[in-house]
Design a protein around this motif. Sequence first.
Motif, PDB file in Angstrom:
ATOM      1  N   VAL A   1       0.670  -1.035  -0.118  1.00 23.86           N
ATOM      2  CA  VAL A   1       0.136  -0.055  -0.140  1.00 23.86           C
ATOM      3  C   VAL A   1       0.803   1.141  -0.645  1.00 23.86           C
ATOM      4  O   VAL A   1       0.064   2.393  -0.752  1.00 23.86           O
ATOM      5  CB  VAL A   1      -0.395  -0.406   0.654  1.00 23.86           C
ATOM      6  CG1 VAL A   1      -1.358   1.354   0.745  1.00 23.86           C
ATOM      7  CG2 VAL A   1      -1.889  -1.098   1.274  1.00 23.86           C
TER       8      VAL A   1
ATOM      9  N   TRP B   1       1.755   6.269  -7.644  1.00 22.60           N
ATOM     10  CA  TRP B   1       1.033   6.573  -8.321  1.00 22.60           C
ATOM     11  C   TRP B   1       0.735   7.619  -9.153  1.00 22.60           C
ATOM     12  O   TRP B   1      -0.132   7.341 -10.217  1.00 22.60           O
ATOM     13  CB  TRP B   1      -0.313   6.062  -8.100  1.00 22.60           C
ATOM     14  CG  TRP B   1      -1.145   6.829  -6.379  1.00 22.60           C
ATOM     15  CD1 TRP B   1      -0.304   8.206  -6.140  1.00 22.60           C
ATOM     16  CD2 TRP B   1      -1.941   7.677  -6.323  1.00 22.60           C
ATOM     17  NE1 TRP B   1      -0.841   8.966  -5.007  1.00 22.60           N
ATOM     18  CE2 TRP B   1      -2.090   8.486  -5.183  1.00 22.60           C
ATOM     19  CE3 TRP B   1      -3.524   7.418  -6.747  1.00 22.60           C
ATOM     20  CZ2 TRP B   1      -3.246   9.708  -4.572  1.00 22.60           C
ATOM     21  CZ3 TRP B   1      -4.826   8.009  -5.453  1.00 22.60           C
ATOM     22  CH2 TRP B   1      -4.299   8.890  -4.989  1.00 22.60           C
ATOM     23  N   LYS B   2       0.975   8.469  -8.256  1.00 24.15           N
ATOM     24  CA  LYS B   2       0.555   9.857  -9.753  1.00 24.15           C
ATOM     25  C   LYS B   2       2.698   9.673 -10.145  1.00 24.15           C
ATOM     26  O   LYS B   2       2.216  10.962 -10.879  1.00 24.15           O
ATOM     27  CB  LYS B   2       0.900  11.433  -8.193  1.00 24.15           C
ATOM     28  CG  LYS B   2      -0.356  11.615  -7.331  1.00 24.15           C
ATOM     29  CD  LYS B   2      -1.867  11.014  -8.562  1.00 24.15           C
ATOM     30  CE  LYS B   2      -2.969  11.630  -7.519  1.00 24.15           C
ATOM     31  NZ  LYS B   2      -4.135  11.139  -8.560  1.00 24.15           N
TER      32      LYS B   2
ATOM     33  N   TYR C   1       2.502   1.527  -3.817  1.00 20.68           N
ATOM     34  CA  TYR C   1       1.517   2.351  -4.617  1.00 20.68           C
ATOM     35  C   TYR C   1       1.241   3.763  -4.587  1.00 20.68           C
ATOM     36  O   TYR C   1       0.640   4.643  -5.600  1.00 20.68           O
ATOM     37  CB  TYR C   1      -0.414   1.655  -4.135  1.00 20.68           C
ATOM     38  CG  TYR C   1      -1.387   1.559  -4.854  1.00 20.68           C
ATOM     39  CD1 TYR C   1      -0.971   1.418  -6.207  1.00 20.68           C
ATOM     40  CD2 TYR C   1      -1.717   2.786  -4.450  1.00 20.68           C
ATOM     41  CE1 TYR C   1      -2.339   1.974  -6.779  1.00 20.68           C
ATOM     42  CE2 TYR C   1      -3.011   3.478  -5.292  1.00 20.68           C
ATOM     43  CZ  TYR C   1      -3.261   3.118  -6.360  1.00 20.68           C
ATOM     44  OH  TYR C   1      -4.436   3.855  -7.213  1.00 20.68           O
ATOM     45  N   PHE C   2       0.924   3.860  -2.899  1.00 23.55           N
ATOM     46  CA  PHE C   2       0.912   5.469  -2.952  1.00 23.55           C
ATOM     47  C   PHE C   2       2.474   6.502  -3.226  1.00 23.55           C
ATOM     48  O   PHE C   2       1.819   8.059  -3.259  1.00 23.55           O
ATOM     49  CB  PHE C   2       0.100   5.890  -1.102  1.00 23.55           C
ATOM     50  CG  PHE C   2      -1.411   5.857  -1.534  1.00 23.55           C
ATOM     51  CD1 PHE C   2      -2.444   6.457  -1.865  1.00 23.55           C
ATOM     52  CD2 PHE C   2      -1.567   4.502  -0.545  1.00 23.55           C
ATOM     53  CE1 PHE C   2      -3.472   5.561  -1.813  1.00 23.55           C
ATOM     54  CE2 PHE C   2      -2.867   4.467  -0.894  1.00 23.55           C
ATOM     55  CZ  PHE C   2      -4.094   4.585  -1.479  1.00 23.55           C
ATOM     56  N   CYS C   3       3.083   5.594  -3.602  1.00 22.26           N
ATOM     57  CA  CYS C   3       4.809   6.618  -3.773  1.00 22.26           C
ATOM     58  C   CYS C   3       4.166   7.042  -4.785  1.00 22.26           C
ATOM     59  O   CYS C   3       5.287   7.692  -5.261  1.00 22.26           O
ATOM     60  CB  CYS C   3       6.224   5.924  -3.189  1.00 22.26           C
ATOM     61  SG  CYS C   3       5.499   6.067  -1.510  1.00 22.26           S
TER      62      CYS C   3
ATOM     63  N   GLU D   1      -2.992   5.324 -12.302  1.00 17.91           N
ATOM     64  CA  GLU D   1      -3.315   5.102 -11.141  1.00 17.91           C
ATOM     65  C   GLU D   1      -3.990   3.288 -11.059  1.00 17.91           C
ATOM     66  O   GLU D   1      -3.278   2.220 -10.452  1.00 17.91           O
ATOM     67  CB  GLU D   1      -4.652   6.002 -10.586  1.00 17.91           C
ATOM     68  CG  GLU D   1      -3.583   6.546  -9.935  1.00 17.91           C
ATOM     69  CD  GLU D   1      -3.703   7.505 -11.200  1.00 17.91           C
ATOM     70  OE1 GLU D   1      -4.238   9.397 -10.571  1.00 17.91           O
ATOM     71  OE2 GLU D   1      -3.588   7.308 -12.508  1.00 17.91           O
TER      72      GLU D   1
ATOM     73  N   SER E   1       5.493  13.261  -7.948  1.00 20.12           N
ATOM     74  CA  SER E   1       5.926  13.067  -6.455  1.00 20.12           C
ATOM     75  C   SER E   1       7.082  12.099  -5.834  1.00 20.12           C
ATOM     76  O   SER E   1       7.989  12.670  -4.766  1.00 20.12           O
ATOM     77  CB  SER E   1       4.218  12.154  -5.979  1.00 20.12           C
ATOM     78  OG  SER E   1       3.881  11.348  -6.917  1.00 20.12           O
TER      79      SER E   1
END
Length: 640
Positions: A249, A256-257, A252-254, A449, A261
């Motif tokens: 998780v 996805w953008k 992923y959030f590192c 994403e 980022s």
Amino acid sequence: MEKSSLDADCCALNTVLVEEKKGHLIPNGNAHQGVNGTLNGGPISAAGFPERETWTRQMDFMMSCVGFAVGLGNVWRFPYLCYKNGGGVFLIPYVLFIFLGGIPIFFLEIALGQFMKAGSINVWNIAPLFKGLGYASMVIVFFCNTYYIMVLAWGFYYLIKSFNSTLPWSTCDNPWNTENCIEIFRHDDCQNGTIGNSTFGNLTCEELANGRSPIIEFWENKVLNISDGLDEPGVINWELMLCLMAVWVMVYFCVWKGVKSTGKIVYFTATFPYVVLIILLVRGVTLPGAYDGILYYVKPDWSKLGEAQVWIDAGTQIFFSYAIGLGALTALGSYNRFNNDCYKDAFVLALINSGTSFFSGFVVFSILGFMASEQGVDISKVAESGPGLAFIAYPKAVSLMPVAPVWAALFFVMLLLLGLDSQFVGVEGFVTGILDLFPGKYYMRYQREIAVAICCLLCFIIDLSMVTQGGMYVFQLFDYYSASGMTLLWQAFWECVVVAWVYGADRFMDDIARMIGYRPFPWMKWCWSFITPCVCMGIFLFHLLNYKPLTYNNVYVYPWWGEVIGWCLALSSMLCIPVSLVYKLSGAKGTFRERWENLTKPVWGGHHLEYMAPDTDIKSLASLSPGTEENKVIIFESVM
């Protein structure tokens, strides 16, 4: 005066582009060019799809490369290989291979990505016949992303267990401990055959010799709960599975953008580990026995130089540590400005990478020296060689510090950050390669994403086999066959051959000069053309001739079907290159010579046309190349 084929192609295609843009070219280096001159991208085109991203600052690129290349390969794998191969002697072939293979290919991949502005697959539009190289690198980085994250899951598990008043791996009164568990080894007090100890009772010297540290028992009996073999997968460790899910998780959030980022996150994840390493070194060198451990690290055992495995491990460690052949470096380079000085960047990043490996060795061996002194044994027997070294030596170090749980939490946060940036840049490279396959007209909102989510979910499902009781055996299969050793050597060999002999080493040096404004030292060209391919193929053949069945802790030998699975993992990437080549040649029309010429003709991008327009002063860089313009033409003709 005849121009090179790149100039000719650019001039021809540029006519079309000038007519479309009314004679004006804006050199932003971000547009994409497809086959036959049709634009696939641009700065928010009429089709509504965005331009290719670039780094906000050049330091974002540097920190991302540091975060990706400097990781667990330096702090976990390098000391492990030193430990396995007799200490300091390993540094000799390691340093040799840095200059013969590491830096030249590291520079090659970054420069290639920057020049083609594409991910690991489309970057081989420079010689479309060999696009199988891109598919091979995608397979390798996928496998690497799959098993590498398990080390992060183990680190996250240790981090959670650190939030206790007493570290669970520092005592022997836990359910997973055995009767051989001994907290304090006091060999100096072993006199007249017995030793008195209020905690363990009277122990003979023979019993003391069979004692096991609570750290090793926590690792093998609690974390791994390891079974007797690959054929006994056992049950899933649910605690470890939740840790694995949490790490995915975070990844992923590192990612996805995209790089906007990612380039910011690595400022913290790439620098904080150095602070903790320095603190651990200061503590480590003050422990008794640290001097012997460091001496074992730097003092070479010359007899080891005659062993093939030492040279194989040194060569493969360079490729693993420098992240060569994975396609991620080309992806990172593709987000650079076209005129970025990637030549200077390559040397700076190589120095940081190898310097970190060397520095981490002092930290690890100072702790191993202390553990050997405490247990009264030789340092070569203080812990089993294997991926668990970082989870044995380092936890021991933090358990000896005041307020141990705080230091343990700090260390495992560092371990997590150290691996996280390597992991999410690896995922970034894989996703970039996949998305580059889709033309701009198929652009859809949130496609990045969705692609990242599918990649993470697929890897997580495969990882479930590694959180069982037999998971360590599966992990070693991936580590030994899929993303290290022969696969990386095979990949690096073909990268050099394609760039140096199919596209042309001199031709690519000219292209680099167009980007950075000067020609790199000829050593790079010599390495790409002769030295590095010979080194790669030599180690590759050495590896085959000295192949040994995979073992765990030098005791458990993998069954034949386990080795078959391993070779399938290795061949799944290695066969991409010859199979793709044969398929493309057999599907083309004309004589073999015509097929070869058509399939090796580069597919240029829109940014090539912008930077190499007819009015560009091409001859200003020709003076930097050896020989005259006539010599330059002959070189290009010989390549074709």
